[in-house]
Write an enzyme that holds these catalytic residues in place. Sequence first.
Site, PDB file in Angstrom:
ATOM      1  N   LYS A   1       0.847  -1.206   0.000  1.00  8.91           N
ATOM      2  CA  LYS A   1       0.000   0.000   0.000  1.00  8.91           C
ATOM      3  C   LYS A   1       0.880   1.253   0.000  1.00  8.91           C
ATOM      4  O   LYS A   1       0.573   2.233  -0.696  1.00  8.91           O
ATOM      5  CB  LYS A   1      -0.936   0.011   1.215  1.00  8.91           C
ATOM      6  CG  LYS A   1      -2.060  -1.000   1.109  1.00  8.91           C
ATOM      7  CD  LYS A   1      -3.392  -0.407   1.544  1.00  8.91           C
ATOM      8  CE  LYS A   1      -4.579  -1.110   0.914  1.00  8.91           C
ATOM      9  NZ  LYS A   1      -5.069  -2.300   1.547  1.00  8.91           N
TER      10      LYS A   1
ATOM     11  N   LYS B 260      -3.546 -10.666  -7.611  1.00 10.70           N
ATOM     12  CA  LYS B 260      -4.596 -11.347  -6.832  1.00 10.70           C
ATOM     13  C   LYS B 260      -5.992 -10.889  -7.263  1.00 10.70           C
ATOM     14  O   LYS B 260      -6.183  -9.713  -7.571  1.00 10.70           O
ATOM     15  CB  LYS B 260      -4.379 -11.002  -5.356  1.00 10.70           C
ATOM     16  CG  LYS B 260      -5.315 -11.688  -4.393  1.00 10.70           C
ATOM     17  CD  LYS B 260      -5.035 -11.258  -2.953  1.00 10.70           C
ATOM     18  CE  LYS B 260      -6.168 -10.410  -2.423  1.00 10.70           C
ATOM     19  NZ  LYS B 260      -6.214 -10.275  -0.977  1.00 10.70           N
TER      20      LYS B 260
ATOM     21  N   LYS C 241     -11.129  -7.995  -3.654  1.00  9.83           N
ATOM     22  CA  LYS C 241     -12.415  -7.320  -3.533  1.00  9.83           C
ATOM     23  C   LYS C 241     -12.276  -5.821  -3.701  1.00  9.83           C
ATOM     24  O   LYS C 241     -13.203  -5.149  -4.078  1.00  9.83           O
ATOM     25  CB  LYS C 241     -13.084  -7.448  -2.193  1.00  9.83           C
ATOM     26  CG  LYS C 241     -12.744  -8.323  -1.137  1.00  9.83           C
ATOM     27  CD  LYS C 241     -13.938  -8.242  -0.144  1.00  9.83           C
ATOM     28  CE  LYS C 241     -13.776  -9.157   1.025  1.00  9.83           C
ATOM     29  NZ  LYS C 241     -12.831  -8.618   1.998  1.00  9.83           N
TER      30      LYS C 241
HETATM   31  P1  ATP Z   1      -8.767  -7.267  -0.314  1.00  8.34           P
HETATM   32  O1  ATP Z   1      -8.952  -8.018  -1.583  1.00  8.34           O
HETATM   33  O2  ATP Z   1      -9.566  -6.045  -0.233  1.00  8.34           O
HETATM   34  O3  ATP Z   1      -7.325  -7.090   0.048  1.00  8.34           O
HETATM   35  P2  ATP Z   1      -9.262  -9.677   1.056  1.00  8.34           P
HETATM   36  O4  ATP Z   1     -10.384 -10.308   0.337  1.00  8.34           O
HETATM   37  O5  ATP Z   1      -7.905 -10.215   0.840  1.00  8.34           O
HETATM   38  O6  ATP Z   1      -9.362  -8.117   0.843  1.00  8.34           O
HETATM   39  P3  ATP Z   1     -10.407 -10.575   3.470  1.00  8.34           P
HETATM   40  O7  ATP Z   1     -11.772 -10.364   3.052  1.00  8.34           O
HETATM   41  O8  ATP Z   1     -10.228 -10.340   4.914  1.00  8.34           O
HETATM   42  O9  ATP Z   1      -9.449  -9.696   2.629  1.00  8.34           O
HETATM   43  O10 ATP Z   1      -9.903 -12.027   3.088  1.00  8.34           O
HETATM   44  C1  ATP Z   1     -10.503 -13.105   3.659  1.00  8.34           C
HETATM   45  C2  ATP Z   1      -9.789 -14.374   3.317  1.00  8.34           C
HETATM   46  O11 ATP Z   1      -9.858 -14.610   1.900  1.00  8.34           O
HETATM   47  C3  ATP Z   1      -8.299 -14.361   3.674  1.00  8.34           C
HETATM   48  O12 ATP Z   1      -7.978 -15.619   4.254  1.00  8.34           O
HETATM   49  C4  ATP Z   1      -7.615 -14.181   2.347  1.00  8.34           C
HETATM   50  O13 ATP Z   1      -6.335 -14.751   2.339  1.00  8.34           O
HETATM   51  C5  ATP Z   1      -8.573 -14.928   1.418  1.00  8.34           C
HETATM   52  N1  ATP Z   1      -8.468 -14.419   0.038  1.00  8.34           N
HETATM   53  C6  ATP Z   1      -8.738 -13.184  -0.392  1.00  8.34           C
HETATM   54  N2  ATP Z   1      -8.545 -13.061  -1.734  1.00  8.34           N
HETATM   55  C7  ATP Z   1      -8.126 -14.285  -2.145  1.00  8.34           C
HETATM   56  C8  ATP Z   1      -7.752 -14.822  -3.421  1.00  8.34           C
HETATM   57  N3  ATP Z   1      -7.747 -14.074  -4.516  1.00  8.34           N
HETATM   58  N4  ATP Z   1      -7.391 -16.116  -3.490  1.00  8.34           N
HETATM   59  C9  ATP Z   1      -7.387 -16.901  -2.380  1.00  8.34           C
HETATM   60  N5  ATP Z   1      -7.721 -16.459  -1.149  1.00  8.34           N
HETATM   61  C10 ATP Z   1      -8.089 -15.174  -1.019  1.00  8.34           C
END
Ligand code: ATP
Length: 329
Positions: free
Chosen positions: A111, A193, A196
């Site tokens: 970030k 990645k 969201k």
């Molecule tokens: P952001 O995408 O905004 O950074 P995030 O989705 O990573 O947010 P969380 O919602 O807290 O953050 O993630 C919840 C869980 O989902 C965590 O265990 C994270 O590692 C997993 N996760 C998130 N995105 C992925 C992805 N693209 N592939 C696999 N696991 C994921």
Amino acid sequence: MKRMLSGIKPTGKLTLGNYIGAIREFIKYQDEYEMFIFIANLHAITVPNDPKELRKNTKDLIALYLASGLDPEKVTLFLQSDIHEHAELGWMLTCHSYMGELQRMTQYKDKVAKGEQNLTAGLFTYPCLMAADILLYDADYVPVGIDQKQHVELTRDIAIRFNNRYGETFVVPEPLVTKVGAKIYSLTEPTKKMSKSENDDKSTIYLLDDPKLARKKIMSAVTDSVGIIQYDPENQPGLANLLTIQSALSGEAIDSIVERYQGKGYGELKKEIGATVENFLTELQAKYRDILASGICEKVLANGKEQAQAVAFKKVRKVKKKLGFQIFN
Ligand code: ATP
Ligand code: LTN
């Protein structure tokens, strides 16, 4: 029974990455472990958020947890902000973490590197709150996507440091990362990645996307010009991502999918994956709608609060004793 704990932030809309990397794992383990799953809303405010949206995302997240198959009879499902001990232990652990180790966290460094303005102090200290989430419940295992592994490792360091300084207090947890789908990638830039909060709509499949639209997103996913169906994440990251999605949702091993497609084209494979995703979302969303209409979410969270509270209260009482906060017996 060993304990397992994990959480998801109610920021933005849940993605297929969240399902495959995290939620699917929770479901898989719910019979085997004593499970605590929560909605990390204290973490959600580390970045700017709109209260109306936060409420909507929180409701969606609990309904999607249940629609995905988390069974509230087996799992303690709760809202982080309902248990004030998270913030309380979070502070105590912030005071046992070093600036240097927080500065090394890649999520934070990324970030900063992007030059984002007005990063909050909460975003910087957030791994200490995450450590508190985990250590409050004596979790043995923490199922997470690969991006969160570093935070669980920091949690281990903090737990070991605290135990060494004050005597046995915390269980030292282990991260649990799925073999297939620990990181689902963007459909348009398959080295990034699927996120969201950071991708555009075409690159991300949201769990509440119109299922037909989701199929279209798969059909237009970026692949490569090699033209051979094989699992080669380095040279064919887009294709590897699609194969991972298909394997995770269908349960069929990647090797077996690859074998079925020898001598065939990407278009045909995408059709199958598009249909898998469409069917998966259609079923999930039907359950999601029923759950929202049933009004069960409020009850589940109230029960979860009671169960989580009892565990968290005891742990903080113990930590306060260790730190010298309790002056009379
Ligand atoms: P952001 O995408 O905004 O950074 P995030 O989705 O990573 O947010 P969380 O919602 O807290 O953050 O993630 C919840 C869980 O989902 C965590 O265990 C994270 O590692 C997993 N996760 C998130 N995105 C992925 C992805 N693209 N592939 C696999 N696991 C994921
Ligand atoms: N930091 C995680 C969400 C999260 C979490 C946790 C995951 C907060 N507390 C405790 C596992 C255990 C994220 O941003 N994905």
